[in-house]
Write a protein that holds these residues in place. Structure first.
Motif, short mmCIF file in Angstrom:
data_model
loop_
_atom_site.label_atom_id
_atom_site.label_comp_id
_atom_site.label_asym_id
_atom_site.label_seq_id
_atom_site.Cartn_x
_atom_site.Cartn_y
_atom_site.Cartn_z
N SER A 431 0.78 -1.24 0.00
CA SER A 431 0.00 0.00 0.00
C SER A 431 0.81 1.29 0.00
O SER A 431 0.31 2.33 0.38
CB SER A 431 -1.01 0.01 1.17
N HIS A 432 2.08 1.24 -0.44
CA HIS A 432 2.78 2.53 -0.54
C HIS A 432 2.62 3.17 -1.91
O HIS A 432 3.10 4.28 -2.13
CB HIS A 432 4.26 2.43 -0.14
N PRO A 446 1.45 9.71 6.73
CA PRO A 446 1.77 8.75 5.67
C PRO A 446 1.46 7.33 6.10
O PRO A 446 1.53 6.99 7.28
CB PRO A 446 3.28 8.92 5.46
N ASP A 447 1.14 6.52 5.13
CA ASP A 447 0.95 5.08 5.35
C ASP A 447 2.30 4.49 5.78
O ASP A 447 3.32 4.69 5.12
CB ASP A 447 0.48 4.47 4.03
N GLU A 448 2.29 3.75 6.87
CA GLU A 448 3.54 3.23 7.42
C GLU A 448 3.84 1.78 7.01
O GLU A 448 4.85 1.21 7.42
CB GLU A 448 3.47 3.29 8.96
N ASN A 449 2.96 1.23 6.24
CA ASN A 449 3.02 -0.21 5.98
C ASN A 449 4.36 -0.64 5.39
O ASN A 449 5.05 -1.50 5.93
CB ASN A 449 1.88 -0.57 5.01
N ARG A 452 7.53 -0.12 7.51
CA ARG A 452 7.71 -1.12 8.56
C ARG A 452 8.23 -2.43 7.99
O ARG A 452 9.21 -2.99 8.47
CB ARG A 452 6.37 -1.36 9.27
N GLU A 453 7.57 -2.90 6.94
CA GLU A 453 7.91 -4.25 6.49
C GLU A 453 9.23 -4.31 5.73
O GLU A 453 9.89 -5.35 5.74
CB GLU A 453 6.77 -4.84 5.65
N THR A 488 7.78 6.01 11.38
CA THR A 488 7.04 7.18 10.90
C THR A 488 7.96 8.09 10.08
O THR A 488 7.51 8.72 9.13
CB THR A 488 6.42 7.96 12.08
#
Lengths: 819, 466
Positions: A431-432, A446-449, A452-453, A488
């Motif tokens: 989802s980036h 912002p989307d952190e997905n 993180r991964e 973040t």
């Protein structure tokens, strides 16, 4: 086009009506025009096709008959042809397929065939005229000529524990299938007739042995034994240099040094890309060692692979593999779609996930670049994307992602990390893609997905690692590699990325179809400054100061460089590759050697994947030269279900009529494999590298066994049931695209259960099945009695022997756990 | 330590008793004596606890929504574009006030759970999450007393189910099973998963047994008369797949195969008496092809045939993935929660039809909650979250725990629970949630610490929802 579409809709309606109405005489209500190409009618089609004509037998073998017929007609088109043998329906073909091969027949038997045509509404034509076909006499009655005895048997490479034999091939009226080697009068090996060489291992030093070789044909005729030769292994003090294979010695050896030196030169040359080994050939492999290596480095050994590698080395095989062109997956997707666009049916003008599965299984089973394919599969389980969520219809994109992994499998990890990060498929999956910069006014962040991964799963993991993969401890506790604030901060780097194309317009960013590049799903994402964060970004001790102009590419470079340089990457990724290919619980020393190769390939380059692959596969702990590690309680990995099927396909050289293997997803644990390529349930793959099975002995011993995460009471039953069918009938969606094994070489051994099981053991368990289990299978196979006659019963019993031996081996712990 | 050792010893005796029943020797008196208060229970006594796990981290903010005007406005302002509009909400009215004027609602696609709540069969536990001990915002900033690997899916899932991150070996469902398995004549059926492997279900002795949506899968070769024409093939197959091995991977695999072989026929025979069409367990038409519903149905069927399986205490696990809604949240979560609500409603009704509604309690869990702040298309990993407890024994129509102020903390207006972007510190721990369920299930207070090691760190062990 419009006309055809209307027809399709009409047909669809017809099917629906029939489905609802129970298939009765629904035609009465429709007043359906009965003739002509009336595309406008929405009525029920009750008109059957014309019976097929010109049905004939194109030929037969002892066990098969090939039929053909002429295309026939129907008011709305023929959907399928149905084949009947002796009045029983035995198969179908699509309307485009005007031939059929009927297999598994009895020799010297007459069969009667009829063909019917069926349309989409289910109307079936009258039967064609009946055609008779006679199968050939059985091979046992046909071929009673034994091969000639092998000649010129010679020992070409002798050490204190090994002897390599070569000989001049036998001849046979039909063809030699196998060679068998006896040592001191006892059969010690049988293998296919691909290469006329054999290395016997684990011999005693300073000991004389007598060797002889014989040949076997497909009918089971055995040649006489060759003239025996006596070979003495070197004394225990004698060391054999692995590089001087031409200096072979040994009593009684009529050494053909030309053949052995040519073999070593072919394997040692052309290793210009080899940075560390300097062209050294490495240890010659015996057949079991070759099989074992191929189980780790490929989708499983074929006998011809084992033969080719026997006497050669793992190192030279890697060098050959590094040079092979890549088997791609996107072209399969494209050609299947092209064919669908070209055909009359407009309801199928799309790609299907099974198109990718077809490409995957066809390449896995038949691809020449096995190492790259196997490493790509391993990478697909680390850098996970999945059809299973969000990418259901992105078949071409997922195939391109898979090809990207294969491309980078022999490249540099830094490039791999960037290609993964910029893949639009990864963008969708994590989802980036179209991730918007923060908005202080609304509190949007912002989307952190992906931020993180990429750290947790694709590069550094959660805890600081020593180079040997063990945890760095502080006050007895692990040290986390990053905080949520690092996430973040890094999340801002992954803002403002979307599909690639000719410009950076808002329309393109939002993937408006009017400006969409036709290749947008397979080319890298690009940065869109307007949507990229310009505020300060801090992560992993790096800070990108607040900017006035957004620089997505520069920010990404800094972020990926920073991650790539993190000392965790080598042990984190290296250990996972070891787990995917070799063993679930490598020693810290093994991990540290792979880490070192990641850090420096010998030429000062970090992240060289070839160096990492060499380190993983050539490590003493992987090669296990004396076989001691494989005997330990903690060694090995559970062969994952996809590999179990792939290995069966390769070992028995499964074939399909079309040449491709259209095997659909194998998700279902209750009756399939419980695992499919590129269909992981989440970004955490089917199993975690750190999975500890609760309530297990391995867990109590502190071991990770990732594959146990998908092993449960249902899955083990599902696997056995699935393979029981596959072994006998093959697997695949259409008759023509089904992977079926003919077991030619195995059937030739059916009269000799010990030989049969030895062969299967070498193929599937690298000859390492424990002797008691070999005996169990031999006994079970022997218990299937082969009658004296008739031939059909003889063949049936032989076939059952082979099927049982193959299935029991596939079920055995010796196969389930790859050691 | 001394106390702990005593507890362990007592528990060991209990286990020894429980498992020696299986071995043949049956010191039944010791067994009963050690399981407090069970001797008086009637033979028909039965309890089941069903864990319903929402994999991926459910956005609790859009599941239980503030409904009074002021709270809704704060909620809306915290996640513009990601809020559920008021026409799509239906109010739930808790019996106990969470504060003056505070009202709450569920999305209207959760009508099943809304109905269960209103009829007193479902309760909500607010802002529950993984904790080692109570945590303040100052603790969070100083990284004091925090559970390891917060916000990480796999680790928080493991912590939820087993109180330690990935790699944990003993879950609290399995531990409850350890203590109560002696009531079952066949301990195999103490802990059953209708989804995949879940550490929640494994205890020190109790192992999870996995069933597919249709029940158990027979190994064909074990039930067929021959294997490729061989009548001895099955014997060889058993030997090759189940033999002991010094290799631990082989040994573990063999153990799974053995359980599969041993139990499948028994489960299938039992389930045959409660077919999918049985009126007590039949799925409503709209769920007939739903995989989640089928998983829930197999649990309902297993409960129905409990006496044939010799089960009196059972823990079940079922899960649904897809809750990691960074993207496309409004659509994706609505689809998921609608199914969850429908399926739980079906399951509760099945327990009523079977006459066991008061003996079966279902509760939800998830990796973590999600940020109150929006990322423009969804939300991110957070911590505390709201959960449902459903069943006849539940003191429903109420919200337990403390409902947080649903707004993002700012410098001017701090929120004492907000660690940033609306990642709320849990005000109730999973430990307390688990202890309350375990007590109802029959775990004695004195044994609670062996099931929930950190329960002593919380002044209130039990909540009142059961």
């Amino acid at each position: 086009m419009t006309t055809i579409k209307n027809t399709s809709i009409a047909l669809l309606l017809t099917i629906l009506l029939l489905g609802c109405g129970g298939g009765g005489s629904g035609g009465d209500s429709a007043g359906d025009p009965s003739q002509g190409a009336s595309s406008s009618s929405g009525g029920v089609d009750t008109q059957a096709p014309v019976a097929p004509a010109s049905v004939k037998s194109e030929g037969s073998t002892a066990t098969s008959v090939t039929l053909s017929w002429k295309e026939t007609s129907d008011n709305r088109g023929v959907a399928a042809y149905v084949i009947y043998r002796n009045g029983q329906q035995i198969g179908e073909t699509s309307s485009l397929q005007l031939s059929f091969v009927d297999r598994n027949l009895q020799p010297a038997t007459t069969y009667n065939y009829q063909i019917k045509a069926r349309d989409a509404a289910g109307n079936v034509s009258d039967a064609s005229i009946e055609v008779q076909a006679l199968t050939q006499p059985s091979t046992t009655t046909k071929d009673t000529t034994a091969p000639t005895a092998p000649t010129n048997l010679a020992a070409t490479n002798v050490s204190n524990s090994t002897v390599t034999l070569r000989w001049t091939p036998s001849t046979d009226n039909v063809g030699v299938v196998l060679y068998e080697v006896t040592r001191n009068g006892v059969l010690v090996a049988s293998f296919s007739a691909g290469l006329n060489a054999f290395t016997n291992l684990n011999l005693l030093p300073g000991t004389a042995y007598s060797f002889a070789v014989r040949a076997r044909d497909a009918a089971g005729n055995l040649s006489p034994l060759s003239a025996a030769i006596s070979v003495s292994t070197l004394g225990s003090s004698g060391s054999s240099s692995s590089t001087s294979s031409s200096s072979s010695s040994g009593a009684g050896s009529s050494s053909s040094s030309s053949s052995s030196s040519s073999s070593s030169s072919s394997s040692s040359s052309s290793s210009s890309s080899s940075s560390s080994s300097g062209g050294v050939v490495g240890t010659p492999l015996t057949a079991p060692k070759a099989s074992r290596f191929l189980a780790q480095a490929s989708f499983g050994p074929k006998m011809s692979d084992i033969s080719a590698l026997t006497g050669s080395s793992a190192e030279s095989w890697l060098n050959q593999q590094f040079a092979k062109p890549q088997s791609l997956h996107v072209p399969t997707i494209d050609s299947l779609l092209k064919a669908r666009l070209a055909d009359a049916d407009t309801t199928n003008d799309r790609s299907y996930q099974d198109d990718f599965m077809q490409a995957f299984w066809t390449n896995a089973a038949k691809g020449d670049d096995q190492l790259r394919l196997r490493v790509a599969f391993a990478l697909s389980q680390i850098f996970v994307i999945s059809f299973d969520s969000g990418l259901d219809d992105s078949v071409r994109g997922v195939a391109a992602y898979y090809d990207m992994l294969g491309r980078n499998a022999f490249g540099n990890f830094r490039t791999l990390l960037e290609d993964v990060s910029l893949s639009p498929m990864m963008g969708v999956y994590l989802s980036h893609i179209r991730n918007l910069k923060e908005d202080p006014k609304t509190g949007r962040m912002p989307d952190e997905n992906y931020a993180r991964e990429i750290m947790q799963l694709f590069s550094i993991g959660l805890h600081q690692l020593n180079p040997d993969g063990t945890l760095v401890l502080s006050g007895g506790k692990p040290v986390e590699t990053y905080t949520n604030e690092d996430i973040t901060g890094l999340a801002k780097v992954f803002t403002g990325w979307s599909y690639g194309g000719a410009d950076k317009s808002d329309n393109r960013f939002y993937d408006n179809s009017t400006v969409r590049d036709p290749n947008s799903r397979i080319i890298p994402m690009q940065g869109y400054p307007k949507f990229h964060s310009i505020s300060e970004k801090s992560f992993l001790d790096v800070t990108i100061p607040a900017q006035t102009t957004a620089t997505p590419e520069a920010d990404l470079k800094l972020a990926l460089d920073t991650i790539f340089k993190h000392p965790n990457v080598g042990p984190f990724i290296g250990k996972q590759l070891i787990q995917r290919l070799v063993t679930s619980n490598p020693s810290p020393a093994y991990v540290s050697r792979v880490s070192a190769a990641f850090a420096n390939n010998g030429a000062g380059v970090r992240g060289d994947m070839k160096a990492v692959i060499r380190a993983v596969l050539l490590d003493p702990e992987a090669r296990d030269a004396n076989g001691a590690l494989a005997q330990t309680a903690t060694y090995g990995k559970i062969r994952e279900p996809v590999l179990r099927l792939a290995s069966w396909m390769r070992a028995f050289e499964a074939k399909s009529t079309s040449g491709v293997f259209r095997i659909g997803n194998t998700d279902n644990a209750a009756y399939q494999l419980g695992q499919s390529p590129m269909r992981s349930p989440s970004v955490f793959n089917y199993y975690r590298p750190g999975y500890v099975a609760p309530g297990s002995k391995s867990g109590t011993a502190g071991l990770f066994v990732p594959e146990l995460q998908i092993t449960h009471e249902t899955s083990v039953a599902g696997y056995l049931n699935f393979m029981q069918g596959v072994v006998a009938n093959g697997t695949g969606q259409n008759a023509n695209d089904k992977a079926v094994a003919s077991y030619t070489a195995e059937l030739a051994l059916a009269n000799s259960p010990a030989d049969l099981v030895a062969r299967i053991n070498l193929l599937l368990c690298n000859g390492a099945m424990r002797p008691a289990n070999v005996q169990t299978i031999v006994d079970a196979v022997t218990a299937i009695k082969i009658p004296a006659s008739p031939t059909s019963a003889v063949d049936s019993a032989k076939r059952n022997r082979v099927l049982l031996a193959v299935f029991l081996t596939l079920a055995s712990q010796d196969y389930i756990v790859q050691k | 330590m001394t106390i702990h050792n005593t507890a362990s010893r007592r528990e060991f005796l209990k286990r020894a008793a429980a498992f020696s029943v299986l071995g043949g020797a049956a010191p039944f008196a010791l067994n009963l004596a050690s399981v407090s208060a069970l001797a008086a229970e009637p033979a028909s006594d039965y309890k089941a606890l069903v864990c319903f796990f929402l994999f991926g981290g459910n956005d609790h903010n859009n599941m239980v929504v503030p409904f009074d005007a002021a709270s809704y406005a704060a909620y809306q302002a915290s996640r513009p574009g990601l809020e559920i509009a008021t026409p799509y909400l239906q109010e739930i009215v808790p019996g106990t006030s969470q504060g003056a004027g505070l009202r709450f609602a569920l999305p209207n696609y959760m009508s099943g759970l809304q109905g269960l709540f209103q009829s007193g069969k479902a309760a909500i536990l607010a802002n529950v999450g993984t904790l080692l001990a109570p945590v303040t915002l100052a603790d969070y900033k100083a990284r004091r007393n925090l559970p390891p690997k917060l916000f990480s899916h796999n680790d928080q899932t493991a912590t939820w189910q087993a109180f330690t991150p990935e790699g944990s070996k003993i879950g609290w469902g399995g531990r409850m099973g350890d203590l109560l398995a002696s009531m079952n004549t066949d301990t195999t059926f103490t802990a059953i998963s209708a989804s995949g492997n879940a550490v929640y279900l494994t205890g020190r002795n109790v192992l999870q047994y996995q069933v597919g949506a249709n029940g158990s899968t027979n190994i064909n070769a074990a039930v067929a008369s021959s294997l490729y024409g061989s009548t001895s093939g099955d014997d060889a197959l058993r030997l090759l797949t189940m033999q002991t091995s010094t290799n631990l991977l082989e040994a573990d695999h063999a153990a799974v195969v053995k359980r599969s072989y041993d139990a499948a026929a028994k489960v299938q025979a039992a389930l045959a008496t409660a077919p999918v069409t049985d009126v007590d367990v039949a799925l409503p038409t709209e769920l007939a092809n739903d995989n989640l519903a089928k998983q829930m149905q197999v649990i309902a069927r297993l409960i129905k045939v409990r006496s044939q399986l010799g089960a009196r205490r059972q823990v079940f696990f079922v899960g649904l993935g897809g809750f990691d809604t960074h993207d496309n949240e409004l659509t994706a979560q609505a689809t998921l929660l609608a199914r969850v609500s429908q399926v739980i409603d079906y399951f509760y009704k099945s327990t009523v039809a079977q006459g066991v509604a008061n003996q079966v309690t279902l509760f939800t869990g998830s990796d973590f909650g999600r940020t109150l702040a929006s990322n423009g298309k969804g939300s991110d990993h957070a911590w505390g979250a709201h959960h449902f407890i459903v069943g006849g024994a539940v003191k429903g129509k109420d919200i337990y725990g403390s409902f947080p102020q649903v707004r993002i903390g700012t410098t001017a207006n701090p929120n004492p629970l907000d660690t940033g972007s609306g990642r709320f510190i849990p005000t109730t721990s999973v430990d307390q949630y688990a202890a309350t369920l375990a007590r109802w299930f029959g775990v004695a207070d004195s044994d609670m610490a062996s099931v929930i090691p950190n329960i002593g760190n919380f002044s209130t062990r039990y909540l009142n929802f059961l």
